[in-house]
Design an enzyme around this catalytic site. Structure first.
Site, PDB file in Angstrom:
ATOM      1  N   CYS A 152      36.960  33.527  46.602  1.00 39.57           N
ATOM      2  CA  CYS A 152      37.138  32.307  47.384  1.00 39.57           C
ATOM      3  C   CYS A 152      38.621  31.975  47.466  1.00 39.57           C
ATOM      4  CB  CYS A 152      36.385  31.109  46.818  1.00 39.57           C
ATOM      5  SG  CYS A 152      34.595  31.320  46.764  1.00 39.57           S
ATOM      6  N   ARG A 204      39.991  37.162  49.966  1.00 39.71           N
ATOM      7  CA  ARG A 204      39.356  36.603  48.778  1.00 39.71           C
ATOM      8  C   ARG A 204      37.894  36.228  49.028  1.00 39.71           C
ATOM      9  NH1 ARG A 204      43.056  35.173  44.854  1.00 39.71           N
ATOM     10  NH2 ARG A 204      41.432  33.944  43.855  1.00 39.71           N
ATOM     11  N   TRP A 264      33.475  33.346  49.181  1.00 34.81           N
ATOM     12  CA  TRP A 264      32.682  34.470  48.700  1.00 34.81           C
ATOM     13  C   TRP A 264      31.506  33.852  47.955  1.00 34.81           C
ATOM     14  CZ3 TRP A 264      30.733  36.647  44.221  1.00 34.81           C
ATOM     15  CH2 TRP A 264      30.325  37.978  44.309  1.00 34.81           C
ATOM     16  N   ASN A 294      36.948  26.954  44.020  1.00 39.38           N
ATOM     17  CA  ASN A 294      36.838  28.363  43.663  1.00 39.38           C
ATOM     18  C   ASN A 294      36.417  28.420  42.205  1.00 39.38           C
ATOM     19  OD1 ASN A 294      37.119  31.108  43.196  1.00 39.38           O
ATOM     20  ND2 ASN A 294      39.345  31.054  43.091  1.00 39.38           N
ATOM     21  N   GLY A 295      35.304  29.088  41.924  1.00 42.55           N
ATOM     22  CA  GLY A 295      34.807  29.187  40.551  1.00 42.55           C
ATOM     23  C   GLY A 295      33.316  28.949  40.493  1.00 42.55           C
ATOM     24  N   GLU A 347      37.401  56.856  40.176  1.00 43.68           N
ATOM     25  CA  GLU A 347      38.115  56.022  41.136  1.00 43.68           C
ATOM     26  C   GLU A 347      37.931  56.545  42.553  1.00 43.68           C
ATOM     27  OE1 GLU A 347      40.651  53.078  42.816  1.00 43.68           O
ATOM     28  OE2 GLU A 347      39.321  53.220  41.078  1.00 43.68           O
ATOM     29  N   LYS A 358      36.438  54.289  45.604  1.00 46.87           N
ATOM     30  CA  LYS A 358      37.151  54.046  46.860  1.00 46.87           C
ATOM     31  C   LYS A 358      36.262  54.335  48.061  1.00 46.87           C
ATOM     32  CE  LYS A 358      40.677  52.184  45.876  1.00 46.87           C
ATOM     33  NZ  LYS A 358      39.770  51.606  44.915  1.00 46.87           N
ATOM     34  N   GLU A 408      33.160  51.693  48.296  1.00 41.38           N
ATOM     35  CA  GLU A 408      33.449  50.281  48.560  1.00 41.38           C
ATOM     36  C   GLU A 408      33.943  50.028  49.973  1.00 41.38           C
ATOM     37  OE1 GLU A 408      36.373  48.592  45.925  1.00 41.38           O
ATOM     38  OE2 GLU A 408      37.717  50.302  46.101  1.00 41.38           O
ATOM     39  N   HIS A 423      22.663  69.224  33.109  1.00 32.18           N
ATOM     40  CA  HIS A 423      21.853  68.338  32.268  1.00 32.18           C
ATOM     41  C   HIS A 423      21.114  67.301  33.091  1.00 32.18           C
ATOM     42  CE1 HIS A 423      23.334  69.860  28.376  1.00 32.18           C
ATOM     43  NE2 HIS A 423      24.444  70.099  29.063  1.00 32.18           N
ATOM     44  N   LYS A 469      38.867  40.302  46.825  1.00 30.67           N
ATOM     45  CA  LYS A 469      39.997  40.964  46.175  1.00 30.67           C
ATOM     46  C   LYS A 469      40.054  40.679  44.684  1.00 30.67           C
ATOM     47  CE  LYS A 469      43.816  43.282  45.957  1.00 30.67           C
ATOM     48  NZ  LYS A 469      43.751  44.751  46.038  1.00 30.67           N
TER      49      LYS A 469
END
Length: 610
Positions: free
Chosen positions: A2, A27, A74, A100-101, A483, A487, A490, A506, A605
């Site tokens: 947010c 955000r 968000w 935000n939170g 990573e 990438k 996402e 396995h 982000k």
């Protein structure tokens, strides 16, 4: 998560709020809204969807007030919708709040307020705040906010305006970022500096549980006890252009291309004058005597920063011979880790505001461990609370998917390992100098890889319709493949997993079928033959393999269908170079699919809530 922006001054607040929200949309982009004090009333306009939807909605409206707050969301509590969008108001619309939170105790507070006759229209936790402020308001907005803070639990950054107090804006934060921009006859608030950098370079970094009363010509900041405090002004010295696309199609591509310069900045300030040794002033506290007492190092982080830690673990262990554990911050904080003053904790965060990492840092300090932080954002919560801070100096990173943030974190971990090993006498002088020499070449080698990006773009064009992509590797290659897989998934939404190549038999090889796309990392010379065998195993089951190896390791061409080569370096340092093709591959796969690369669905982000 947010984004919050606010303005008070003599100018029209609406365009300033919208401009700030554009720079904060990374955000959160489930919805957006603004509240502006105009002609004696607070007017709220908000919409589900991207900021452009809100802009279309208010186009032509004359909202020309000089006080306002804005928000890009968000979603946490309540699905994305017009009604759940921020700002939220009290029943009469006289008080507006952006948040935000997460208010953790909002349900009992909501029930209590309903019992007092308050009506709720949204499913959010934030609406509780606007009603509580209304309940406590007796003409003093600051005191009403203070009384509200005594009731709420959780994390928050709040911007509050009130119809009866048109000359002030209240801002407060706890465990969520918020800065105050200092202007002349005007002031600002924002979740992140880029939102207001066009208007001011002088910032107050609001501390945890600090509350500010902001007027157009004054800023007063109080601590938790209500005592007025005086803070130093933080001057931002990076260019506005650094937060703009600069001609690139996406921020992600721009930031991939910024890596040579970012890596150079991370390294150059920590080199001795002769460039044959490291001179890391941030780590000067770690003397040979101190390091010899460290029994274990913990690396704690989330997301890509955690993946950097997975690479850092074998690097630090091999060079220093100190055991290293790598933990996901959200797990570390709740598993009651065994920590003493003989343990060192390295926390990693690009933003320095990652909620779980902040909590892990505090847990580590409470248990007596010394905490070093690897962060990018100067003045962030983690940078202020850690015992020692190593800034990566990567510059602002706007795209949700980190690129230069990750690569500079890797470089920082290599420097930690080399510095500690040298001080402990556990690395031969010739090897130490050879590794530094190789590190100095890294920025230039990254630039070489970027010149060949069309090869990777071609491979992406050929395979963007893949439904599943698997990354395999051994040792450092496996750590890096985590990573690479992240990438891809996402930004392109393609299902992707990373597997240790030695573990294929396995169970995971059962997923390989005719046409399955596999990216095989094979940069580690001592594991090269074994990785080739694994490539042949998946090829025998119909996989299409893109290999990645160091220049000269041409044997891989006999096993893989296509090969990407990176410049020759010490195999130990290969991850810093190998990640560049993986970032480009994820980027181009997403572009081919038509995805919104900079703003992937459901992501934001900076994860500032649990």
């Amino acid at each position: 998560m947010c984004g919050i922006v606010g303005y008070i001054g003599d100018k029209n607040a609406t365009p300033i709020l919208l401009d700030g929200l554009k720079k904060l949309e990374y955000r959160g982009y489930d919805s957006a809204g603004i509240a502006v004090f105009h002609n004696g009333n607070i007017y709220v306009r908000k919409s589900k969807g991207r900021l452009s939807v809100l802009e279309e909605k208010i186009a032509g409206e004359a909202l020309e007030g000089c006080l306002g707050i804005g928000h890009t969301r968000w979603a946490t509590h309540g699905e994305p919708s017009d009604v759940n969008s921020h700002p939220h108001t009290n029943m009469s619309g006289d008080i507006a709040v952006v948040h935000n939170g997460i208010i953790e105790n909002y349900l009992p507070l909501k029930e209590w307020l309903i019992g007092k006759g308050y009506r709720f229209v949204s499913d959010t936790d934030t609406e509780v705040v606007s009603h509580l402020i209304n309940y406590y308001y007796k003409g003093d907005l600051l005191e009403a906010v203070r009384s509200t803070l005594r009731r709420i639990e959780g994390s928050y950054a709040l911007g509050v305006i009130c119809k009866a107090n048109p000359d002030e804006l209240i801002a407060v934060r706890k465990d969520s970022p918020l800065v105050i921009g200092i202007g002349k006859g005007e002031n600002y608030i924002a979740s992140d500096i880029p939102a207001i950098l066009e208007y001011t370079r002088d910032i107050y970094l609001l501390g945890d549980k600090e509350i500010a009363v902001i007027r157009k010509d004054s800023i007063r900041i109080f601590n938790e006890e209500g005592e007025e405090i005086h803070k130093e002004v933080f001057h931002v010295n990076w260019d506005v252009d650094a937060a703009e696309k600069g001609g690139y199609e996406h921020f992600m591509l721009k930031e991939i291309h910024e890596q040579p310069e970012a890596l150079k900045k991370t390294l150059s300030a920590r080199l001795a004058k002769d460039k044959k040794a490291l001179d890391i002033k941030e780590l000067s506290i770690y003397t040979p005597e101190h390091l010899s007492e460290i029994e274990k190092i913990f690396i704690v982080a989330c997301g890509s920063a955690y993946h950097a830690g997975l690479v850092g673990k074998p690097v630090i262990e091999r060079l220093t011979r100190i055991p290293v554990e790598v933990d996901i911050a959200s797990e570390f904080r709740y598993r009651d880790p065994i920590l003493t003053n003989k343990h060192m904790v390295i926390v990693i965060s690009q933003s320095g505001e990652t909620a779980d990492t902040i909590a892990a840092l505090r847990e580590a300090k409470k248990k007596g461990a010394r905490v070093a932080a690897i962060v990018n954002v100067v003045g962030s919560t983690i940078s202020r609370e850690a015992d020692d801070v190593f800034y990566t100096w990567a510059g602002p990173e706007i795209a949700v998917a980190t690129t230069k943030g990750y690569s500079t974190q890797l470089l920082a971990l290599y420097m930690f390992a080399l510095d500690f090993a040298h001080k402990l006498g556990r690395i031969e002088p010739k090897e130490y100098e050879a590794m530094i020499e190789a590190l100095i070449k890294v920025p230039e080698q990254v630039a070489e890889i970027l010149k060949e990006k069309e090869i990777i773009q071609k491979y992406a064009h050929q395979h963007f319709n893949a439904k599943d992509v698997f990354f395999i590797g051994r040792g450092l290659d496996y750590a890096l493949s985590m990573e690479g897989s992240l990438k891809l998934k996402e930004v392109s939404y393609i299902h992707s997993e990373a597997y240790a190549a030695g573990e294929l038999k396995h169970g995971t090889i059962a997923l390989v079928e005719n046409g399955t796309l596999i990216v095989a990392l094979a940069t580690q010379e001592h594991l090269f033959e074994k990785t080739l065998s694994n490539i042949k195993e998946v090829k025998a089951r119909g996989a299409v393999v893109i290999g990645l190896a160091l220049e000269g390791m041409t044997e891989i061409e006999k096993a893989a269908d296509k090969v990407i080569y990176i410049p020759r370096t010490l195999p130990f340092l290969a991850p810093i170079l190998s990640v560049i093709p993986l970032q480009l591959f994820g980027y181009y796969m997403a572009v081919e699919k038509g995805c919104d690369v900079d703003k992937p669905r459901n992501l934001a982000k900076s994860v500032t809530v649990e």
